[in-house]
Motif scaffolding. Sequence first.
Motif, short mmCIF file in Angstrom:
data_model
loop_
_atom_site.label_atom_id
_atom_site.label_comp_id
_atom_site.label_asym_id
_atom_site.label_seq_id
_atom_site.Cartn_x
_atom_site.Cartn_y
_atom_site.Cartn_z
N GLY A 8 2.48 6.16 -6.33
CA GLY A 8 2.49 4.93 -6.21
C GLY A 8 1.63 4.77 -7.79
N GLY A 10 0.61 1.70 -9.04
CA GLY A 10 -0.02 0.40 -9.07
C GLY A 10 -1.29 0.60 -9.25
N ASP A 32 6.27 7.19 -8.73
CA ASP A 32 6.76 5.75 -8.33
C ASP A 32 8.21 5.67 -8.18
OD1 ASP A 32 4.58 2.83 -8.26
OD2 ASP A 32 6.88 3.09 -7.77
N ARG A 34 9.85 2.96 -8.10
CA ARG A 34 10.24 1.82 -8.95
C ARG A 34 10.67 2.34 -10.25
NH1 ARG A 34 6.00 -2.52 -7.13
NH2 ARG A 34 7.11 -3.63 -5.39
N GLY A 39 2.89 -1.20 -10.37
CA GLY A 39 3.01 -1.64 -8.87
C GLY A 39 3.55 -3.21 -9.01
N ASN A 40 2.97 -3.91 -8.22
CA ASN A 40 3.18 -5.33 -8.05
C ASN A 40 2.58 -6.30 -9.24
OD1 ASN A 40 4.70 -5.06 -6.02
ND2 ASN A 40 3.31 -5.36 -4.35
N TYR A 42 3.17 -5.52 -12.39
CA TYR A 42 4.07 -5.32 -13.54
C TYR A 42 4.56 -6.63 -14.09
CZ TYR A 42 8.62 -4.00 -16.06
OH TYR A 42 9.36 -3.66 -16.65
N THR A 231 -0.47 5.72 -1.99
CA THR A 231 -0.69 4.22 -1.99
C THR A 231 0.45 3.40 -1.50
OG1 THR A 231 -0.03 3.92 -4.20
CG2 THR A 231 -2.16 4.56 -4.29
N GLY A 232 1.36 3.95 -0.87
CA GLY A 232 2.50 3.27 -0.24
C GLY A 232 2.17 2.80 1.03
N ASP A 305 11.02 -5.88 0.12
CA ASP A 305 9.52 -5.14 -0.31
C ASP A 305 8.38 -5.51 0.42
OD1 ASP A 305 10.94 -3.70 -2.21
OD2 ASP A 305 10.18 -4.22 -3.94
#
Length: 399
Positions: A8, A10, A32, A34, A39-40, A42, A231-232, A305
């Motif tokens: 992760g 983020g 990651d 993604r 992370g969120n 971004y 971190t997920g 998500d």
Amino acid sequence: MFDYLIVGAGFAGSVLAERLASKAGKKVLIIDKRSHIGGNAYDYYDKAGILIHKYGPHIFHTNSKEVFDYLGQFTEWRPYEHRVLASVDGQLVPIPINLTTINKLYGLNLSSEQVEGFFESRAEKIDRVKTSEDVVVSKVGRELYEKFFRGYTKKQWDLDPSELDASVTARVPTRVNKDDRYFTDTYQAMPLHGYTKMFESMLNHPNIKVMLQTDYKEIVDSIPFKYMIYTGPIDSYFDYCYGKLPYRSLEFKFETVESESFQPTGTVNYPNEQPYTRITDFKYLTGQKHSKTTIVYEYPQAEGDPYYPIPRPENAEIYRKYQQLAAQMDNTFFVGRLATYKYYNMDQVVAQALTLFKKLTTKTTEPAYVHTAGAATNQKVALLKPNGVSKPSNGINGI
Ligand code: FAD
Ligand code: UDP
């Protein structure tokens, strides 16, 4: 051989990657699933050239000088105080509820002292404030609760506020003055060139390798490392052995409009009639100058998500079981909003990651375990020498 595999990219993962690489000389692989870092948080420039936040509006605020100064090594800041209006009874009024909100909503001209009496006369006496309903009703009474909180909360969480921990609506205070800022933290600022640029600067270190579009489960058996930082979502890590932890999701609908701004403030909340909870006009947040602007609508969803852990006792109970499993693991550490199932803001995640870094680097012994290439998922190979690490037994010396 990597010292750390970080799952992760983020805030939680990137802070730890940066600290471990630059302060402890560790070799880090951060991955990651993604296609981007951050992370969120971004952000990126959309087709119209407007800087937008892909996963909804992210406003930085903190009372921690340590967190603010730490991030300040990787970005310049642009001072920004967020303001939010709520669309209630056909008017746009400040939220958090303040003196102006009451005067506008009820056509009054109360002073701060008088509005205190107004709240007191409507507040319900609740001995032990336990739920998100209790928090609001005990401060401002049922009518304002219905207008501002009940519908919004039902939409956002698909739960009545009485089914959610007090901590959720307690995020939004009530004020008797005219302060209409959403946050009152000491430090309120946005990264001048955006979050992604800040993350790029954090991860730009010769000891850090970044791997994107990769689920850790795809590589965990083929890449040797000593420690993992995860971190997920914690339930996914343990293959949902105690059942799924509920996370709330959102769908974001972006629109570019042909005017410099769409609405009078950064965010407008829609507690009642609309299916969305809020609309954010990004240029207020970013300070960008542009003839157009881009806005985002947030539509709460059950599937998608995992964005929000859902704070309520039954979920805390499931999390506690996963946490016990996590605590038994010697070489895997769980940190961040999803892995510790905490409704944390960005600054809280940064603080949590800095705390873990201190813990990891004040350990007296070197890692006693190494995860070798070819080992089954999550299987650890104990080495006999607790202080000396760590050639993988199969001779693969890292990538
Ligand atoms: P994340 O940012 O979620 O990072 C975890 C990463 O792990 C993700 O990129 C994910 O892809 C990756 N991952 C997960 N599983 C795997 C796997 N199996 N393999 C590989 N990678 C994996 N905070 C504020 O302070 N202010 C705000 O205004 C604010 N607004 C928000 C608005 C919304 C809509 C949301 C959802 C959150 C908001 N937050 C805000 C909270 C903020 O997003 C979080 O505190 C912060 O981003 C959490 O960082 P993290 O590293 O713990 O998690
Ligand atoms: N909330 C509400 N009405 C509002 C704003 C917030 O009912 O106008 C409640 C709602 O339950 C929300 C919670 O307070 O989920 C926390 O709000 P915040 O703005 O902090 O949410 P976030 O930015 O984390 O989505």
